[in-house]
Structures are given as C-alpha cells and as structure tokens.
Design a protein around this motif. Structure first.
Motif, PDB file in Angstrom:
ATOM      1  N   THR A 147       7.940 -46.771  14.926  1.00 19.70           N
ATOM      2  CA  THR A 147       9.310 -46.281  15.092  1.00 19.70           C
ATOM      3  C   THR A 147       9.719 -46.538  16.532  1.00 19.70           C
ATOM      4  O   THR A 147       9.037 -46.109  17.462  1.00 19.70           O
ATOM      5  CB  THR A 147       9.404 -44.768  14.825  1.00 19.70           C
ATOM      6  N   GLN A 182       5.766 -45.440   7.830  1.00 21.47           N
ATOM      7  CA  GLN A 182       6.356 -44.693   8.930  1.00 21.47           C
ATOM      8  C   GLN A 182       7.868 -44.764   8.795  1.00 21.47           C
ATOM      9  O   GLN A 182       8.407 -45.835   8.502  1.00 21.47           O
ATOM     10  CB  GLN A 182       6.015 -45.335  10.279  1.00 21.47           C
ATOM     11  N   TRP A 183       8.528 -43.681   9.104  1.00 22.17           N
ATOM     12  CA  TRP A 183       9.993 -43.725   9.161  1.00 22.17           C
ATOM     13  C   TRP A 183      10.515 -42.650  10.099  1.00 22.17           C
ATOM     14  O   TRP A 183       9.826 -41.678  10.381  1.00 22.17           O
ATOM     15  CB  TRP A 183      10.595 -43.565   7.766  1.00 22.17           C
ATOM     16  N   PRO A 184      11.709 -42.915  10.677  1.00 17.62           N
ATOM     17  CA  PRO A 184      12.497 -44.136  10.483  1.00 17.62           C
ATOM     18  C   PRO A 184      11.948 -45.307  11.294  1.00 17.62           C
ATOM     19  O   PRO A 184      11.087 -45.110  12.142  1.00 17.62           O
ATOM     20  CB  PRO A 184      13.877 -43.700  10.996  1.00 17.62           C
ATOM     21  N   ALA A 185      12.465 -46.493  11.084  1.00 17.79           N
ATOM     22  CA  ALA A 185      12.026 -47.665  11.842  1.00 17.79           C
ATOM     23  C   ALA A 185      12.624 -47.646  13.241  1.00 17.79           C
ATOM     24  O   ALA A 185      11.976 -48.070  14.198  1.00 17.79           O
ATOM     25  CB  ALA A 185      12.435 -48.951  11.117  1.00 17.79           C
ATOM     26  N   THR A 186      13.844 -47.196  13.362  1.00 18.20           N
ATOM     27  CA  THR A 186      14.486 -47.054  14.676  1.00 18.20           C
ATOM     28  C   THR A 186      15.222 -45.724  14.714  1.00 18.20           C
ATOM     29  O   THR A 186      15.683 -45.226  13.690  1.00 18.20           O
ATOM     30  CB  THR A 186      15.478 -48.191  14.959  1.00 18.20           C
ATOM     31  N   LEU A 203       9.153 -37.414  13.479  1.00 21.43           N
ATOM     32  CA  LEU A 203       8.757 -38.699  12.923  1.00 21.43           C
ATOM     33  C   LEU A 203       7.665 -38.446  11.892  1.00 21.43           C
ATOM     34  O   LEU A 203       6.755 -37.664  12.135  1.00 21.43           O
ATOM     35  CB  LEU A 203       8.224 -39.634  14.005  1.00 21.43           C
TER      36      LEU A 203
END
Lengths: 112, 111
Positions: free
Chosen positions: B106, B6-10, B21
């Motif tokens: 995310t 998954q990205w981004p993490a934040t 996402l």
C-alpha cells in the motif's frame, strides 16, 4: 542485532553481461539468506535462497554463493536481459528466526 | 496455493487522520505475519510481526500499531498520522520455516 550491508546501490550492465550483487551480515548465527526482486509498484518476490549448510545454489541464470567464514553472500545473474531490471534485496534471518533483516537494495538496469 | 492480499493499493490521508491497512492470507493456517515499511530509496524496515492471534511484537518505536484479530488477518493502524508515516507498506507471511512472501503493498501519502 543483525545488520546487513548490500553493494552496490546501483548497477548498470549491457544485455548479455553478468551482474553481481554482494551482501555482508554481522550475526554469525544467521542461517538463512534469501534474495528478492522488486519491480516498480509491486512487493518483493523471492528469486532464490540459500541456507548456511550450502555454499552455492543455482537456478538457471541465477546463482547465490555463501561464505560463512567471511559472513558474506552474493547474487550472480548471467546473460542478463532487460526484464532483469529491478531492485534486488538480500536478507538474513535473525538469530531468533522470527524475522528477516534486509539490505538497502540494488537497482539493476540492463540496457539492450 | 497460498495468496496474500493487501488493501488499499494507494491511500492519501491528511496529517492527523486515522489509518487502517488490512492484510489477509489464504491457503495456510497459523502463518507468521509481518508488516514492513519501505521509504523511497531505502530498504525494508520491519515494523511488526505476529506468530499467532493477539501476539504482536514491535521492532521499532513509532506512531503505528498492529493487531491480529483472526488467524490470517493482520491490521496496521494509527490514531493520528504524521508526515513521516508516508511510505510503501508491505505485508508478508511465512509458515513452517519457509520463505517470506510479500503482498503488493500500500502506497501511503500523507498531506
């Protein structure tokens, strides 16, 4: 639809004690019940699961019991360790078998 | 072995901005794919699931949409973010009756 209730919402134990988390579900057709452990900032990780044709399952210090008649299932952790501290979620698969319905989680804190 | 990314993490986004996402799975074919949202102190709420390319089921009415352009790619989108869209978004996959496996999520903050 399926509804899953989880208790307690928080649980604090001393290292070495046992911890028990309980869940109830509403749909008698549900046949699969996993438990997940979620550490801070990470996604939930499957720790154990049970299917409706089994009453109990063990994996080292972790066990899950299922009472189909009463529609509840429980997670038992024995000899708790500080690294067991996390949020634990129970879930039940919905009747269509397409998705999991989760409880609201239990924050377990194990102090040494 | 199978992995999920998954990205981004934040992500920090202003109100009214768009969102995308992405989630990809490796090591399996034709998985079931899921998007969940986890609000602070609450459980996981299923938003969307998909059993195949172009097949999306929505579990709750909301400001978000999902798409599955490829077999192992699942995208969560919004045209205009709301403050209430803040939360921790998790993608998961399952296959052949096996358990769901989650990505690392995310964290979305809306300002």
């Amino acid at each position: 639809g399926e509804n899953v209730e989880q208790h307690p919402s928080t649980l604090s134990v001393q290292e070495g004690d046992s911890a028990v988390i309980k869940c109830t579900y509403s749909d008698s057709a549900s046949n699969y019940f996993p438990w997940y452990k979620q550490e801070l900032g990470k996604g939930p990780q499957l720790i154990i699961d049970i299917r409706s044709n089994v009453g109990e399952k063990k994996d080292q210090r972790i066990a899950v019991t299922l009472n189909k008649t009463a529609k509840h299932f429980s997670l038992h952790i024995t000899e708790t360790q500080p690294e067991d501290s996390a949020v634990y979620f129970c879930a039940a698969r919905n009747q269509a078998g397409t998705a999991l319905i989760f409880g609201k989680g239990t924050t377990l804190s194990v102090s040494s | 072995s199978q992995t999920i990314h998954q990205w981004p993490a934040t992500l920090v986004q202003p109100v009214g901005s768009p969102l995308s996402l992405e989630c990809t799975v490796e090591g399996t074919s034709n998985p079931n794919l899921y998007w969940y949202r986890q609000a602070a102190g609450r459980g996981l709420q299923l938003l969307f699931y998909s059993v195949g390319i172009g097949q999306i089921s929505s579990e709750v009415p909301q400001n978000l949409s999902a798409s599955r352009p490829q077999d192992r790619q699942f995208i969560l989108s919004s045209k205009k973010l709301l403050l209430s869209d803040s939360g921790f978004y998790l993608c998961a996959w399952s296959s052949g009756g096996q358990p769901q496996h989650f990505g690392d999520g995310t964290r979305l903050s809306i300002l």
